[in-house]
Design an enzyme around this catalytic site. Structure first.
Site: not given
Length: 206
Positions: A53, A45, A23
């Site tokens: 995350w 988000e 990522y």
């Protein structure tokens, strides 16, 4: 992560998890110009709030399956049956408020695109040219610009998108290049941003 003889120099925040490293290397900070991916990131988000995350990244494939690949025009048509369906899906974050906010935000995205002409063009008006740094060189959690973006979306009826979430979105989608200057991805992101921003009109600097 520190580089070894076989690794590039990266920002300090990715863990050794392969999904997280991929990522960072391939997505974070690179200009996103696809409206579904921009809408997806705004939604994820929001789902990430209170979680790591990495947790969201690992669940992202399932999120895409159950939220119509984050085609906001399709998600805008979701109803109460879809909310219940999603609450029963263990592959995502089963939070009613966040699920309902995603559907609401899809409806608001349809409205925004109708008014502004393009979700992508409108989002990129908020791009910054110079990354923000604290006095000690640290990257801030939010900025005046991210607060203004969050305020504008709130005015338009969007939910679960505050100043901190807005800045995380801006960082990840390339609206700000917050890779460390020593990171191998920094210059590549800068070049991609420069090419995409050429000829675009940005909002006045905060």
């Amino acid at each position: 992560m520190n580089a070894t003889s076989s690794e590039p120099v990266r920002c300090g925040w990715p863990t050794g998890n392969d999904t997280y490293l991929e990522y960072h290397d391939a997505e974070w900070g690179r200009p996103t110009t696809d409206e579904c991916r921009l809408f997806e990131k705004i939604c994820l988000e929001g789902f990430q709030s209170g979680l790591s995350w990495l947790t969201i990244l690992l669940k992202r494939p399932r999120f895409r399956e159950v939220f119509a690949d984050f085609d906001y025009r399709a998600v805008a048509e979701f109803g109460t049956d879809d909310v219940e369906r999603l609450l029963d899906d263990a592959g995502i974050i089963r939070h009613r408020g966040k699920i309902e906010a995603t559907i609401n935000n899809a409806q608001r995205a349809v409205e925004l695109a109708e008014v502004e002409g393009s979700l992508v063009d409108w989002v990129w008006e908020w791009a910054v040219t110079t990354p923000h740094r604290e006095l000690d060189g640290a990257i801030p959690a939010k900025t005046e610009r991210s607060a203004a973006l969050a305020k504008d979306l709130k005015r338009r009826g969007w939910k679960f998108f505050g100043p901190t979430t807005a800045y995380a979105f801006m960082q990840s989608e390339g609206l700000s290049n917050d890779h460390e200057t020593s990171c191998f991805a920094h210059d590549a992101c800068a070049a991609e941003r420069a090419a995409f921003l050429t000829g675009r009109t940005l909002r006045p600097a905060d």
